[in-house]
Motif scaffolding. Structure first.
Motif, mmCIF file in Angstrom:
data_model
loop_
_atom_site.group_PDB
_atom_site.id
_atom_site.type_symbol
_atom_site.label_atom_id
_atom_site.label_comp_id
_atom_site.label_asym_id
_atom_site.label_seq_id
_atom_site.Cartn_x
_atom_site.Cartn_y
_atom_site.Cartn_z
ATOM 1 N N LEU A 13 18.022 -35.619 -19.237
ATOM 2 C CA LEU A 13 17.601 -35.493 -17.992
ATOM 3 C C LEU A 13 17.296 -33.768 -17.831
ATOM 4 N N TYR A 14 18.386 -33.136 -18.390
ATOM 5 C CA TYR A 14 18.281 -31.684 -18.200
ATOM 6 C C TYR A 14 17.094 -30.918 -18.981
ATOM 7 N N HIS A 15 16.914 -31.554 -20.258
ATOM 8 C CA HIS A 15 15.506 -31.199 -20.996
ATOM 9 C C HIS A 15 14.353 -31.435 -20.314
ATOM 10 N N GLN A 16 14.302 -32.661 -19.830
ATOM 11 C CA GLN A 16 13.159 -33.322 -18.928
ATOM 12 C C GLN A 16 12.898 -32.106 -17.819
ATOM 13 N N SER A 17 13.970 -31.703 -17.055
ATOM 14 C CA SER A 17 13.895 -30.975 -15.845
ATOM 15 C C SER A 17 13.303 -29.681 -16.150
ATOM 16 N N LYS A 18 13.494 -29.264 -17.410
ATOM 17 C CA LYS A 18 12.967 -27.776 -18.126
ATOM 18 C C LYS A 18 11.527 -28.097 -18.593
ATOM 19 N N GLY A 19 10.915 -29.273 -18.416
ATOM 20 C CA GLY A 19 9.571 -29.412 -18.855
ATOM 21 C C GLY A 19 9.351 -29.752 -20.364
ATOM 22 N N ARG A 20 10.261 -30.454 -20.979
ATOM 23 C CA ARG A 20 10.418 -30.788 -22.255
ATOM 24 C C ARG A 20 10.156 -32.375 -22.334
ATOM 25 N N SER A 21 9.248 -32.743 -23.405
ATOM 26 C CA SER A 21 9.107 -34.147 -23.403
ATOM 27 C C SER A 21 10.104 -35.125 -24.421
ATOM 28 N N ILE A 22 11.278 -35.833 -23.568
ATOM 29 C CA ILE A 22 12.129 -36.099 -24.224
ATOM 30 C C ILE A 22 12.420 -37.846 -24.272
ATOM 31 N N ILE A 23 12.337 -38.380 -25.347
ATOM 32 C CA ILE A 23 12.639 -39.750 -25.605
ATOM 33 C C ILE A 23 13.783 -40.300 -26.100
ATOM 34 N N PRO A 24 14.242 -41.440 -26.197
ATOM 35 C CA PRO A 24 15.250 -42.115 -26.882
ATOM 36 C C PRO A 24 15.352 -42.230 -28.178
ATOM 37 N N ALA A 25 16.106 -41.799 -29.149
ATOM 38 C CA ALA A 25 16.170 -42.154 -30.528
ATOM 39 C C ALA A 25 17.557 -42.799 -30.880
ATOM 40 N N GLY A 26 17.471 -43.632 -32.070
ATOM 41 C CA GLY A 26 18.849 -44.253 -32.400
ATOM 42 C C GLY A 26 19.714 -43.196 -33.369
ATOM 43 N N PRO A 27 20.700 -43.653 -33.791
ATOM 44 C CA PRO A 27 21.588 -42.619 -34.681
ATOM 45 C C PRO A 27 20.917 -42.409 -36.127
ATOM 46 N N ASP A 28 19.957 -43.221 -36.401
ATOM 47 C CA ASP A 28 18.883 -43.052 -37.535
ATOM 48 C C ASP A 28 17.661 -42.188 -37.316
ATOM 49 N N LYS A 29 17.679 -41.634 -36.269
ATOM 50 C CA LYS A 29 16.800 -40.369 -35.843
ATOM 51 C C LYS A 29 15.370 -41.323 -35.446
ATOM 52 N N ILE A 30 15.364 -42.686 -35.540
ATOM 53 C CA ILE A 30 14.125 -43.524 -35.339
ATOM 54 C C ILE A 30 13.996 -43.726 -33.799
ATOM 55 N N PRO A 31 12.705 -43.273 -33.204
ATOM 56 C CA PRO A 31 12.690 -43.532 -31.774
ATOM 57 C C PRO A 31 12.689 -44.868 -31.261
ATOM 58 N N LEU A 32 13.404 -45.074 -29.946
ATOM 59 C CA LEU A 32 13.716 -46.593 -29.784
ATOM 60 C C LEU A 32 12.455 -47.151 -28.959
ATOM 61 N N ILE A 33 11.311 -46.289 -28.724
ATOM 62 C CA ILE A 33 10.346 -46.572 -28.010
ATOM 63 C C ILE A 33 9.091 -46.269 -28.601
ATOM 64 N N LYS A 34 7.811 -46.838 -28.265
ATOM 65 C CA LYS A 34 6.517 -46.186 -28.641
ATOM 66 C C LYS A 34 6.427 -44.704 -27.917
ATOM 67 N N TRP A 35 6.290 -44.020 -28.658
ATOM 68 C CA TRP A 35 6.331 -42.669 -28.162
ATOM 69 C C TRP A 35 5.015 -41.761 -28.030
ATOM 70 N N LYS A 36 4.037 -42.276 -28.529
ATOM 71 C CA LYS A 36 2.796 -41.563 -29.010
ATOM 72 C C LYS A 36 2.189 -40.985 -27.642
ATOM 73 N N GLU A 37 2.399 -41.593 -26.370
ATOM 74 C CA GLU A 37 1.745 -41.157 -25.266
ATOM 75 C C GLU A 37 2.820 -39.807 -24.753
ATOM 76 N N TYR A 38 3.981 -39.846 -25.213
ATOM 77 C CA TYR A 38 4.565 -38.536 -24.786
ATOM 78 C C TYR A 38 4.573 -37.394 -25.570
ATOM 79 N N GLU A 39 3.517 -37.201 -26.312
ATOM 80 C CA GLU A 39 3.075 -36.208 -27.202
ATOM 81 C C GLU A 39 2.297 -35.339 -25.976
#
Length: 170
Positions: A13-39
């Motif tokens: 939430l903090y990074h989003q408030s600073k205008g950064r595109s943030i997504i959830p990732a697993g402990p293996d660094k793999i995104p937990l969602i389809k994230w193309k649109e968040y580019e």
């Protein structure tokens, strides 16, 4: 465990408030969602809250590039790479979960390549459409990500020797 989970959600939430595109990732660094649109779109607070309600232990990951206005030089400790090899300006820096170093730079306004092994194994660039795991994440072997120099303390422009290699003038 709950304290750490809350810290990860709060960091997202903090990074989003600073205008950064943030997504959830697993402990293996793999995104937990389809994230193309968040580019190209920063997720809303509601979206981040929804993701962390579905994945309460998710690590916050930032999409690097022009939208978040940051790119990251990633030095990997498992290949024995460190900042001692490079002439780096004072800039925000984090320790990765495996003991490596992430150096944050301002996006230069031109396309920055996402590239591995730019100076041999263990030196990667998270440029446009890249992804970097943010503190206080925890990786799959319980290694923690920690700020060495927080983003709030300042982000430098890329040094010329690096921009000469990773900026795509095409």
């Amino acid at each position: 465990m709950t304290e750490n989970i809350n810290r990860k959600h709060e960091a997202a939430l903090y990074h989003q408030s600073k205008g950064r595109s943030i997504i959830p990732a697993g402990p293996d660094k793999i995104p937990l969602i389809k994230w193309k649109e968040y580019e190209t779109v920063i997720p809303s607070i509601e979206q981040i809250n929804q993701w962390w309600s579905i994945f309460p232990n998710a690590n916050p990951a930032m999409v690097t590039g022009p939208l978040s206005k940051l790119v990251v030089l990633d030095l990997d400790a498992k290949h024995k790479r460190s900042s001692k090899e490079f002439d780096l300006p004072a800039t925000a820096c984090a320790k990765s979960g495996n003991g490596g170093e992430h150096f944050y730079f301002n996006h230069p306004g031109k396309r920055v390549v996402k590239e591995t092994a730019i100076f041999g194994l263990g030196v990667d660039m998270q440029g446009d459409n890249g992804l970097i795991i943010l503190p206080p994440s925890v990786n799959d072997v319980r290694g923690t990500y920690e700020w060495i120099v927080p983003l709030e303390d300042g982000v430098a422009d890329m040094p010329e020797w690096l921009s000469d290699i990773v900026i795509d003038e095409k």
